[in-house]
Design a protein around this motif. Structure first.
Motif, PDB file in Angstrom:
ATOM      1  N   LYS A 299       0.849  -1.200   0.000  1.00 29.93           N
ATOM      2  CA  LYS A 299       0.000   0.000   0.000  1.00 29.93           C
ATOM      3  C   LYS A 299       0.883   1.247   0.000  1.00 29.93           C
ATOM      4  N   TYR A 300       0.376   2.284  -0.661  1.00 30.99           N
ATOM      5  CA  TYR A 300       1.066   3.579  -0.620  1.00 30.99           C
ATOM      6  C   TYR A 300       0.735   4.281   0.692  1.00 30.99           C
ATOM      7  N   GLU A 301       1.775   4.833   1.321  1.00 35.04           N
ATOM      8  CA  GLU A 301       1.594   5.622   2.544  1.00 35.04           C
ATOM      9  C   GLU A 301       1.892   7.075   2.193  1.00 35.04           C
TER      10      GLU A 301
ATOM     11  N   VAL B  22       1.057   8.338 -15.949  1.00 35.59           N
ATOM     12  CA  VAL B  22       2.199   9.109 -15.455  1.00 35.59           C
ATOM     13  C   VAL B  22       2.733   8.479 -14.171  1.00 35.59           C
ATOM     14  N   HIS B  23       4.036   8.245 -14.136  1.00 34.00           N
ATOM     15  CA  HIS B  23       4.692   7.774 -12.916  1.00 34.00           C
ATOM     16  C   HIS B  23       5.914   8.644 -12.697  1.00 34.00           C
ATOM     17  N   VAL B  24       5.843   9.524 -11.689  1.00 31.38           N
ATOM     18  CA  VAL B  24       6.974  10.405 -11.393  1.00 31.38           C
ATOM     19  C   VAL B  24       7.258  10.420  -9.896  1.00 31.38           C
ATOM     20  N   HIS B  25       8.524  10.598  -9.587  1.00 28.57           N
ATOM     21  CA  HIS B  25       8.968  10.771  -8.211  1.00 28.57           C
ATOM     22  C   HIS B  25       9.557  12.164  -8.081  1.00 28.57           C
ATOM     23  N   ALA B  26       9.480  12.723  -6.868  1.00 31.93           N
ATOM     24  CA  ALA B  26      10.008  14.076  -6.671  1.00 31.93           C
ATOM     25  C   ALA B  26      10.847  14.142  -5.407  1.00 31.93           C
TER      26      ALA B  26
ATOM     27  N   GLY C 278       9.292  11.390  -2.644  1.00 34.22           N
ATOM     28  CA  GLY C 278       8.518  10.171  -2.834  1.00 34.22           C
ATOM     29  C   GLY C 278       7.799  10.147  -4.163  1.00 34.22           C
ATOM     30  N   HIS C 279       6.893   9.204  -4.223  1.00 34.36           N
ATOM     31  CA  HIS C 279       6.053   8.959  -5.394  1.00 34.36           C
ATOM     32  C   HIS C 279       5.012  10.087  -5.463  1.00 34.36           C
ATOM     33  N   VAL C 280       4.976  10.805  -6.564  1.00 29.37           N
ATOM     34  CA  VAL C 280       4.082  11.965  -6.682  1.00 29.37           C
ATOM     35  C   VAL C 280       2.625  11.519  -6.805  1.00 29.37           C
TER      36      VAL C 280
HETATM   37 ZN    ZN Z   1       6.485   5.382  -7.754  1.00 35.59          ZN
END
Ligand code: ZN
Length: 135
Positions: free
Chosen positions: A54-56, A82-86, A98-100
């Motif tokens: 799960k995403y937290e 879209v899959h981006v991290h920042a 983390g995962h945007v």
């Molecule tokens: Zn991600």
């Protein structure tokens, strides 16, 4: 498909994730590299828990710099995804990231999409619980 760099600038108040998704649709992008910098008024980024699958979410209700936001757009269930991290920093220069997720409200943002040839699709991977690239 053209393989040029597509520059973009997002407006104050736009949601970073939603705006990138709309750019993909507008430019009919199915595969692209995404890169941008700028600042957000607030942010929601996530950590993927490898045990629970799960995403937290981490919510930062303060202005932050976008030190680096990078990722990709590929097809998931036939639609551009879209899959981006920042990496973000606060006013003291402390970095978080983390995962945007939806919830990153742009103050200013500039970047590039770089479409590439080929067809990468995301498929569900049982062992991670994620939709991963199928090359
Ligand atoms: Zn991600």
């Amino acid at each position: 498909m053209k393989c040029d760099l597509i520059p973009f600038a997002l407006s104050k108040g736009q949601d970073l994730y939603e705006a990138l998704s709309r750019l993909a649709t507008r430019h009919r992008i199915t595969n692209a590299l995404v890169i941008c910098i700028g600042a957000v008024q607030k942010a929601t980024v996530a950590f993927y828990n490898q045990e629970t699958h799960k995403y937290e979410d981490h919510v930062f209700d303060e202005p932050m710099e976008i030190l680096s936001c990078t990722g990709n757009i590929v097809l998931k269930e036939g639609k551009p995804f879209v899959h981006v991290h920042a990496a973000l920093s606060d006013r003291k220069g402390r970095a978080f990231g983390g995962h945007v997720r939806p919830g990153c409200v742009v103050f200013a943002c500039e970047g590039f999409l770089r479409p590439f040839k080929g067809k990468i699709e995301r498929r569900f991977d049982e062992s991670t619980g994620l939709y991963l690239w199928r090359l």
